[in-house]
Design a protein around this motif. Structure first.
Motif, PDB file in Angstrom:
ATOM      1  N   ALA A  32       0.851  -1.339  -0.105  1.00 28.26           N
ATOM      2  CA  ALA A  32       0.019  -0.088  -0.011  1.00 28.26           C
ATOM      3  C   ALA A  32       0.740   1.207   0.045  1.00 28.26           C
ATOM      4  CB  ALA A  32      -1.092  -0.034   1.172  1.00 28.26           C
ATOM      5  N   MET A  36       0.862   4.225  -2.822  1.00 23.70           N
ATOM      6  CA  MET A  36       0.711   5.713  -2.335  1.00 23.70           C
ATOM      7  C   MET A  36       1.855   6.706  -2.840  1.00 23.70           C
ATOM      8  SD  MET A  36      -1.486   5.588   1.319  1.00 23.70           S
ATOM      9  CE  MET A  36      -0.694   4.165   1.791  1.00 23.70           C
ATOM     10  N   LEU A  50      -7.755  10.201   1.149  1.00 20.61           N
ATOM     11  CA  LEU A  50      -8.179   8.845   0.959  1.00 20.61           C
ATOM     12  C   LEU A  50      -8.943   8.504   1.984  1.00 20.61           C
ATOM     13  CD1 LEU A  50      -4.652   7.292   0.297  1.00 20.61           C
ATOM     14  CD2 LEU A  50      -6.525   7.835  -1.217  1.00 20.61           C
ATOM     15  N   GLN A  53      -9.498   1.761   2.509  1.00 21.85           N
ATOM     16  CA  GLN A  53      -8.269   1.015   1.479  1.00 21.85           C
ATOM     17  C   GLN A  53      -8.395  -0.515   1.793  1.00 21.85           C
ATOM     18  OE1 GLN A  53      -4.258   2.716   2.288  1.00 21.85           O
ATOM     19  NE2 GLN A  53      -5.536   4.604   3.070  1.00 21.85           N
ATOM     20  N   TRP A  65      -4.172  -3.029  -4.574  1.00 22.84           N
ATOM     21  CA  TRP A  65      -4.506  -2.017  -3.548  1.00 22.84           C
ATOM     22  C   TRP A  65      -5.553  -1.309  -4.091  1.00 22.84           C
ATOM     23  CZ3 TRP A  65      -3.312   3.310  -3.709  1.00 22.84           C
ATOM     24  CH2 TRP A  65      -3.654   4.112  -2.192  1.00 22.84           C
ATOM     25  N   ARG A  66      -6.562  -1.074  -3.447  1.00 19.31           N
ATOM     26  CA  ARG A  66      -7.695  -0.389  -3.940  1.00 19.31           C
ATOM     27  C   ARG A  66      -7.993   0.964  -2.686  1.00 19.31           C
ATOM     28  NH1 ARG A  66      -9.322  -5.284  -5.443  1.00 19.31           N
ATOM     29  NH2 ARG A  66      -9.628  -5.586  -7.862  1.00 19.31           N
ATOM     30  N   ALA A  67      -8.175   1.937  -2.951  1.00 21.82           N
ATOM     31  CA  ALA A  67      -8.469   2.953  -1.930  1.00 21.82           C
ATOM     32  C   ALA A  67      -9.596   3.970  -2.588  1.00 21.82           C
ATOM     33  CB  ALA A  67      -7.417   4.020  -1.653  1.00 21.82           C
ATOM     34  N   ASP A  68     -10.605   4.157  -1.795  1.00 19.68           N
ATOM     35  CA  ASP A  68     -11.760   5.281  -2.026  1.00 19.68           C
ATOM     36  C   ASP A  68     -11.403   6.546  -1.887  1.00 19.68           C
ATOM     37  OD1 ASP A  68     -13.270   3.205  -2.973  1.00 19.68           O
ATOM     38  OD2 ASP A  68     -14.846   3.372  -1.117  1.00 19.68           O
ATOM     39  N   ARG A  82     -12.097   5.797  -7.120  1.00 21.40           N
ATOM     40  CA  ARG A  82     -11.354   4.642  -6.521  1.00 21.40           C
ATOM     41  C   ARG A  82     -10.024   4.734  -7.199  1.00 21.40           C
ATOM     42  NH1 ARG A  82     -14.545  -0.424  -5.592  1.00 21.40           N
ATOM     43  NH2 ARG A  82     -15.159   1.046  -3.881  1.00 21.40           N
ATOM     44  N   ALA A 108     -13.038  -1.301   4.897  1.00 25.69           N
ATOM     45  CA  ALA A 108     -11.624  -1.643   5.437  1.00 25.69           C
ATOM     46  C   ALA A 108     -11.929  -2.913   6.254  1.00 25.69           C
ATOM     47  CB  ALA A 108     -11.115  -0.380   6.197  1.00 25.69           C
TER      48      ALA A 108
END
Length: 109
Positions: A32, A36, A50, A53, A65-68, A82, A108
């Motif tokens: 992650a 980033m 963010l 995640q 890795w996904r993050a809103d 996303r 999460a």
């Protein structure tokens, strides 16, 4: 397009939503963090906030890795922004940014 080509998998990136066959990866903050770090080279990232995640393990893509995120103070709710990040076989880490997607928010774990 021939029928042979129609059956080829031309997907170049993991989906915005985790696939049903992806498993939750064990705590992987190192991957992650690599994702980033790649975002720091993307000028608009400074205005992004963010949210949830998630790191999953995919047979096709490896670690994903996904993050809103939200941009500034603007929300597109119920649509979701996303980020999707994965490592290619050559070691590079592509990052895909999807704005205004009609997907459920990440949870999460």
């Amino acid at each position: 397009m021939t029928s042979d080509n129609a059956t080829e998998d031309t997907t170049q990136a993991p989906s915005v939503e985790p696939a049903t066959n992806e498993e939750l990866a064990s705590e992987n903050t190192a991957f992650a963090a690599e994702c980033m770090a790649g975002l720091n080279n993307f000028p608009p990232f400074g205005d992004w906030k963010l949210g949830a995640q998630l790191v999953t393990q995919s047979d096709t893509w490896g670690e994903v890795w996904r993050a809103d995120f939200e941009i500034g103070t603007k929300s597109l709710a119920p649509l979701i922004n996303r980020i999707v990040c994965w490592r290619k076989a050559d070691g590079t880490i592509p990052i895909m940014v999807a704005i205004g997607q009609s997907v459920p928010p990440l949870r999460a774990k």
